[in-house]
Design a protein around this motif. Structure first.
Motif, short mmCIF file in Angstrom:
data_model
loop_
_atom_site.label_atom_id
_atom_site.label_comp_id
_atom_site.label_asym_id
_atom_site.label_seq_id
_atom_site.Cartn_x
_atom_site.Cartn_y
_atom_site.Cartn_z
N LEU A 1 0.83 -1.20 0.00
CA LEU A 1 0.00 0.00 0.00
C LEU A 1 0.87 1.26 0.00
CD1 LEU A 1 -2.99 1.08 0.35
CD2 LEU A 1 -2.48 1.15 2.81
N VAL A 2 1.90 1.26 0.85
CA VAL A 2 2.74 2.46 1.02
C VAL A 2 4.18 2.08 1.31
CG1 VAL A 2 0.88 3.96 1.87
CG2 VAL A 2 2.17 2.57 3.49
N TYR A 3 5.07 3.03 1.06
CA TYR A 3 6.49 2.94 1.45
C TYR A 3 6.82 3.95 2.54
CZ TYR A 3 7.68 -0.44 -2.11
OH TYR A 3 7.76 -1.58 -2.86
N HIS A 4 6.73 5.25 2.21
CA HIS A 4 7.10 6.31 3.16
C HIS A 4 5.94 7.24 3.46
CE1 HIS A 4 11.20 5.00 2.28
NE2 HIS A 4 10.96 5.16 1.01
N GLU A 5 4.74 6.87 3.04
CA GLU A 5 3.59 7.77 3.17
C GLU A 5 3.18 7.98 4.63
OE1 GLU A 5 3.15 6.18 -1.06
OE2 GLU A 5 4.09 5.60 0.83
N THR A 6 2.72 9.19 4.93
CA THR A 6 2.21 9.53 6.26
C THR A 6 0.82 8.94 6.46
OG1 THR A 6 1.19 11.54 5.42
CG2 THR A 6 3.48 11.72 6.19
N THR A 7 0.26 9.15 7.66
CA THR A 7 -1.09 8.67 7.95
C THR A 7 -2.09 9.20 6.93
OG1 THR A 7 -0.59 8.55 10.32
CG2 THR A 7 -2.90 8.58 9.70
N ASN B 1 14.50 6.59 -1.82
CA ASN B 1 14.86 7.89 -1.25
C ASN B 1 13.77 8.54 -0.40
OD1 ASN B 1 17.59 8.77 -2.73
ND2 ASN B 1 16.31 7.64 -4.17
N GLY B 2 12.52 8.19 -0.66
CA GLY B 2 11.45 8.84 0.08
C GLY B 2 11.64 10.34 0.09
N ARG B 3 11.55 10.92 1.30
CA ARG B 3 11.82 12.36 1.48
C ARG B 3 13.06 12.59 2.33
NH1 ARG B 3 5.71 12.89 1.24
NH2 ARG B 3 5.67 11.52 3.04
N TRP B 4 13.78 11.49 2.63
CA TRP B 4 14.84 11.61 3.62
C TRP B 4 16.20 12.01 3.05
CZ3 TRP B 4 19.12 8.45 3.23
CH2 TRP B 4 18.99 7.30 2.44
N SER B 5 16.38 11.87 1.71
CA SER B 5 17.71 12.07 1.14
C SER B 5 17.73 13.13 0.05
CB SER B 5 18.22 10.73 0.55
OG SER B 5 19.49 10.90 -0.02
N ASP C 1 5.30 -2.64 -14.58
CA ASP C 1 4.88 -1.39 -15.24
C ASP C 1 5.14 -0.14 -14.40
OD1 ASP C 1 4.03 -3.03 -17.26
OD2 ASP C 1 1.90 -2.90 -16.75
N GLN C 2 6.06 -0.22 -13.45
CA GLN C 2 6.34 0.94 -12.63
C GLN C 2 7.42 1.81 -13.28
OE1 GLN C 2 4.54 1.94 -10.35
NE2 GLN C 2 4.09 0.48 -8.72
N PRO C 3 7.24 3.14 -13.28
CA PRO C 3 8.29 4.02 -13.79
C PRO C 3 9.47 4.07 -12.82
CG PRO C 3 6.52 5.32 -12.85
CD PRO C 3 6.06 3.88 -12.81
N VAL C 4 10.61 4.56 -13.30
CA VAL C 4 11.80 4.67 -12.45
C VAL C 4 11.55 5.62 -11.29
CG1 VAL C 4 14.22 5.43 -12.40
CG2 VAL C 4 13.40 4.03 -14.29
N SER C 5 10.66 6.60 -11.47
CA SER C 5 10.35 7.54 -10.38
C SER C 5 9.83 6.81 -9.15
CB SER C 5 9.34 8.58 -10.85
OG SER C 5 8.12 7.95 -11.25
N VAL C 6 9.11 5.70 -9.33
CA VAL C 6 8.61 4.92 -8.20
C VAL C 6 9.76 4.21 -7.50
CG1 VAL C 6 7.25 2.87 -7.61
CG2 VAL C 6 6.25 4.68 -9.00
N LEU C 7 10.70 3.70 -8.28
CA LEU C 7 11.89 3.07 -7.70
C LEU C 7 12.67 4.10 -6.87
CD1 LEU C 7 13.69 0.50 -7.63
CD2 LEU C 7 14.85 1.39 -9.66
N GLU C 8 12.77 5.31 -7.37
CA GLU C 8 13.48 6.37 -6.63
C GLU C 8 12.72 6.75 -5.36
OE1 GLU C 8 13.94 9.34 -9.66
OE2 GLU C 8 15.66 8.30 -10.58
N TRP C 9 11.39 6.73 -5.38
CA TRP C 9 10.59 7.00 -4.18
C TRP C 9 10.83 5.92 -3.13
CZ3 TRP C 9 8.20 10.09 -1.06
CH2 TRP C 9 7.20 9.64 -0.20
N MET C 10 10.88 4.65 -3.57
CA MET C 10 11.17 3.57 -2.64
C MET C 10 12.51 3.80 -1.95
SD MET C 10 10.43 0.15 -4.82
CE MET C 10 8.97 -0.12 -5.80
#
Length: 330
Positions: A36-42, A260-264, A249-258
């Motif tokens: 459902l989520v990787y780094h998402e908030t509530t 890096n999230g918002r932490w880097s 079918d995931q774009p590379v942007s999703v891989l980068e979200w996994m």
């Protein structure tokens, strides 16, 4: 004519579409643990749940939600794929223990205590020092046990994983990883961890993500099934299943979200590298969910009998959920 073999995939994170749901049907897949989520908030997690509610509405002829273990058999009987939801991090609960029960009631059945990094609950496998389970983590483990939310340590470091198993009164899982003896990736697990998972009556879901495999995208089905056989010798047939980690079918942007999230601020390549920054090339024998029959054939070829193949393909996942994903009795 006998029913096709019960098939459960213990982890996928795809760019969900009707085509992908149809592929699951073609491959004989009965249930999938969908991230459902990787780094998402509530708040963001609530939106992801809303998106899944729309999918269940729009594709009701193909998929249905799994809130309790028995829903998998109901989905199978109805000719649909059951979807059970999990979080690859503890971010959905933020710093609020009451969110564990709230999220479980909304359909979050599985939650990892951390995703690669140190979290509020535990330490991830990419940190240089493993601090173990935190004070908050001990409380959350107790609450997850109470409400029937399964503890997943796929991306956690060794000490944290062993402590979580010791603290939990219910089985702990590793939904998608492989033995370290097969391939020494940071995400793969030591024999000590595998033994502890078996001892707590938990489950290891074998990953088919090329970064977790010997020979990467060139890993053969025979080699993969040999890994499964060796692990069964170590853990027992009842403690293993599949967690392919298919990310279709995931774009590379999703891989980068996994990764890096918002932490880097700097690009973190996770299991890849600057020269190998994208999605790995898929396995020839598991391009998408239509190829699950290849795994059944490979396990038979390796010498597993029909009951053992069905355990690996799905029965063990259903049994695990029955042990760990129902609310604790008072």
């Amino acid at each position: 004519m006998s029913k096709p073999m019960l098939t459960v995939d213990g982890l996928q994170y795809s760019n969900w579409s009707r085509e992908i749901f149809q592929q699951m049907h073609e491959g004989g897949v009965n249930a999938v643990h969908a991230t459902l989520v990787y780094h998402e908030t509530t708040r963001e997690t609530l939106s992801r749940l809303g998106e899944w509610n729309r999918r269940f509405e729009q594709h009701h002829d193909l998929i249905m939600p799994v809130h309790e273990p028995g829903d998998i058999e109901q989905a199978r009987a109805a000719g649909k794929v059951g979807i059970f939801l999990g979080a690859q991090n503890c971010s959905p609960i933020e710093d609020d223990i009451d969110m564990v029960a709230v999220m479980r009631r909304l359909g979050l059945m599985i939650m990892q205590l951390t995703y690669n990094n140190q979290s509020l609950l535990a330490c991830g496998c990419y940190e240089s020092e493993d601090s173990g389970i935190t004070r908050f983590g001990r409380q959350v483990i107790r609450e997850m046990n109470r409400v029937g939310m399964v503890i997943d340590m796929s991306h956690s470091a060794e000490r944290s994983t062993l402590e979580a198993i010791e603290l939990s009164e219910r089985p702990v899982i590793i939904s998608h990883a492989n033995p370290e003896f097969f391939h020494p990736a940071k995400r793969n697990k030591s024999n000590r961890v595998l033994a502890a998972i078996a001892e707590c009556d938990g489950l290891l879901g074998f990953s088919a993500y090329p970064f977790h495999l010997k020979d990467g995208p060139d890993c053969t089905l025979e080699t993969y099934c040999d890994m499964i056989a060796r692990t069964v010798d170590l853990m027992g047939i009842e403690h293993v299943g599949l967690g392919t980690d298919l990310c279709q079918d995931q774009p590379v942007s999703v891989l980068e979200w996994m990764r890096n999230g918002r932490w880097s601020k700097e690009m973190d390549y996770g299991e890849g590298s600057a020269s190998n920054a994208g999605w790995p090339r898929p396995l020839t024998w598991l391009r998408d969910s239509r190829d699950f029959p290849n795994l059944i054939a490979g396990l038979r070829q390796r010498g597993f009998d029909e009951a053992e193949v069905e355990r690996i393909m799905g029965r063990n996942w259903v049994a695990l959920l029955e042990r760990a994903a129902t609310p604790a009795t008072a």
